[in-house]
Design an enzyme around this catalytic site. Structure first.
Site, short mmCIF file in Angstrom:
data_model
loop_
_atom_site.label_atom_id
_atom_site.label_comp_id
_atom_site.label_asym_id
_atom_site.label_seq_id
_atom_site.Cartn_x
_atom_site.Cartn_y
_atom_site.Cartn_z
N HIS A 27 8.86 -18.14 -24.90
CA HIS A 27 9.59 -17.39 -23.88
C HIS A 27 10.58 -18.30 -23.15
O HIS A 27 11.70 -17.90 -22.85
CB HIS A 27 8.62 -16.75 -22.88
CG HIS A 27 7.78 -15.66 -23.50
ND1 HIS A 27 7.73 -14.38 -23.01
CD2 HIS A 27 6.97 -15.66 -24.59
CE1 HIS A 27 6.92 -13.64 -23.77
NE2 HIS A 27 6.44 -14.41 -24.72
N ASP A 128 11.27 -11.75 -17.36
CA ASP A 128 10.55 -11.56 -18.62
C ASP A 128 9.82 -10.22 -18.55
O ASP A 128 8.99 -10.00 -17.66
CB ASP A 128 9.55 -12.71 -18.79
CG ASP A 128 9.00 -12.80 -20.19
OD1 ASP A 128 8.66 -11.74 -20.76
OD2 ASP A 128 8.89 -13.93 -20.70
#
Ligand code: UDP
Length: 494
Positions: A27, A128
């Site tokens: 990520h 995110d």
């Protein structure tokens, strides 16, 4: 209007974007690329703050040239938060769901404080999408939110339909069911999505809260009012993207992010590794014939049992093909039934002999995949690894571990025809057979497809390409947010 107020207003007309990833390697990598793309393509007209956990930031500083970003892009900076979480233990997939839960309670208040205090004030948060609290907090404070999903679009789409699939009684998977059973309620995937292609959290009785968290996060990140960013390109995921865009018209596909950044920079981008990259594997590759090496790497989270490691070792050596296997330190656990399994010395210490190299460490993966000696990739099908393989034109053998990987491997084999899916099988004969199929018997067929897809990936990030245009549109959107905020301020001031 007073002069000082005018200057203040001009300063706040420069948008300030806060980028906040889930604190794990995959990520961080893709969201940092996006942060750099915004800094670069925004031409200094966008301020970007990248939010890292203390633990990861220390590692980033230690093992990459993280600070080069602040020097290369005016207006880019890192900000850190005290995670108070056991990040050092976060090496296995099953811990990720624990991390999501813990962050929700511990990081939520820390993030809220930071967002209220940060200067200059934030124009919008690019959060995110797997961390629902980022949107909750941003919207509570009145800051616009843009979601970034680092997972594959096909997996995003499946999660989007999970409530309907559950409602229809097709999930969860119960007990020892027929794993070939088709899941028919995900539009566009009726003919090929099997129970086997879904992650562990779709199985009942695992007492894993992830499925509920995923359903919640996906639905929350699926309001048509908020923009969505996906790390893909239109030629790769066209049919699924068309369906996603019907629901979420503001979907920006800006990927492959790593290639996009490289293309705009005109040179290789900086590393974002949380481990020390061992360049020795590139030297070994220099001495191998073109297209001859199978690169084996299962990413930053996959854990393997010793008996599985041995099946791969026997299968790889038995195939007689050349291979480079990079084993992340600490990635081999001694699961039940495997405690008394003796690991070959070569897999503990590493080895370099004849047509094979085992490196116990961390590789500069983009460079490895881009090396002309590499002709195949045995991967866990993480979305970054999949995109990196696609850009490099390297066909794959997939051995998925968790999250979107089971779906990605199905797509790679069934939809994109870019490789083979080993799925949940771990058997030396299957390993050897698939290696030979990919590297010898069907080598040309796979290579042709992979080269064609790589060409499309590169085109998408060049001027005029779909991802290039989408990034420009995203930047326009962010600038509009900023100017409407300033106008709003002006109106209040007047
Ligand atoms: N990676 C790397 N060296 C390694 C293993 C992985 O640089 O030895 C990088 C890889 O290039 C990718 C990321 O780590 O960018 C892993 O992300 P991915 O989404 O593929 O899988 P995850 O680790 O999240 O399961």
């Amino acid at each position: 209007m007073a002069e000082a107020a005018k200057i203040d207003q001009q300063a706040s007309a420069i948008p300030h974007v806060l980028v906040f990833p889930l604190p794990v390697q995959g990520h961080i990598t893709s969201m940092l690329k996006l942060a750099e793309l915004l800094s670069l393509a925004g031409g200094g007209g966008i301020r970007v703050t990248f939010l890292n956990s203390d633990y990861n930031h220390k590692r980033l500083l230690q093992f990459s040239d993280a600070e080069s970003r602040s020097q290369n892009y005016p207006g880019f900076r890192f900000e850190t938060f005290d995670d108070g979480l056991p990040m050092d233990q976060l090496t296995k997939g099953e811990k990720v769901s624990e991390l999501l839960g813990e962050m929700d309670s511990k990081t939520r208040p820390v993030f809220k404080n930071l967002l209220v205090q940060i200067q200059p004030p934030v124009t919008c948060v690019i959060g995110d999408g797997s961390l629902g609290f980022i949107s909750d907090v941003s919207l509570e404070i009145g800051i616009p939110i843009i979601r970034f999903r680092t997972i594959s679009p096909c997996f995003f789409w499946i999660n989007f339909w999970l409530p309907e699939v559950i409602q229809a009684g097709e999930l969860p998977i119960i007990g020892e069911e027929d794993m070939e059973r088709l899941i028919t309620k995900v539009p566009g995937m009726e003919s090929f999505l099997r129970c086997r292609d879904l992650p562990g959290y779709c199985r009942a009785g695992t007492d894993d809260p992830t499925m509920i968290q995923v359903v919640k996060a996906t639905r929350e990140s699926s309001s048509p009012a908020y923009p969505l960013i996906l790390n893909t390109f239109d030629d790769l995921d066209g049919p699924i993207l068309a369906r996603i865009r019907q629901r979420l018209p503001k979907t920006y596909t800006i990927g492959p992010a790593h290639e996009h950044l490289q293309s705009r920079l005109g040179t290789a981008s900086s590393s974002s590794s949380l481990w020390k990259e061992e360049a020795s594997c590139l030297t070994w590759l220099d001495a191998q014939p073109p297209g001859s090496v199978l690169y084996v790497n299962f990413g930053s989270i996959t854990m393997m049992r010793r008996d599985q490691v041995i099946e791969f070792w026997e299968g790889l050596t038995g195939s007689k093909n050349r291979f480079l296997w990079v084993i992340r330190p600490g990635s081999v656990c001694s699961g039940e039934m495997a405690d008394d399994v003796q690991m070959p010395e070569e897999l503990v210490e590493g080895v370099e002999k004849g047509n094979l190299k085992v490196l116990v460490g961390w590789a500069p993966q983009e460079a490895v995949l881009g090396h002309e000696a590499v002709g195949g990739f045995l991967t866990h099908s993480g979305w970054n690894s999949t995109l990196e393989s696609i850009v490099a034109g390297v066909p794959m053998i997939c051995w998925p571990f968790f999250a979107d990987q089971q779906v990605n491997s199905r797509f790679v084999s069934e939809v994109l025809k870019l490789g083979l899916d080993m799925k949940d099988v771990c058997d030396r004969r299957v390993v050897a057979r698939m290696v030979n199929e990919l590297m010898v018997e069907r080598k040309e067929e796979f290579r042709r497809k992979a080269v064609e897809m790589a060409r499309m990936a590169k085109e998408s990030v060049e001027e005029g390409g779909s991802s290039y245009r989408n990034l420009e549109l995203l930047i326009e959107d962010i600038k509009l947010m900023s100017s409407s905020q300033v106008q709003g301020l002006g109106e209040i001031g007047n």
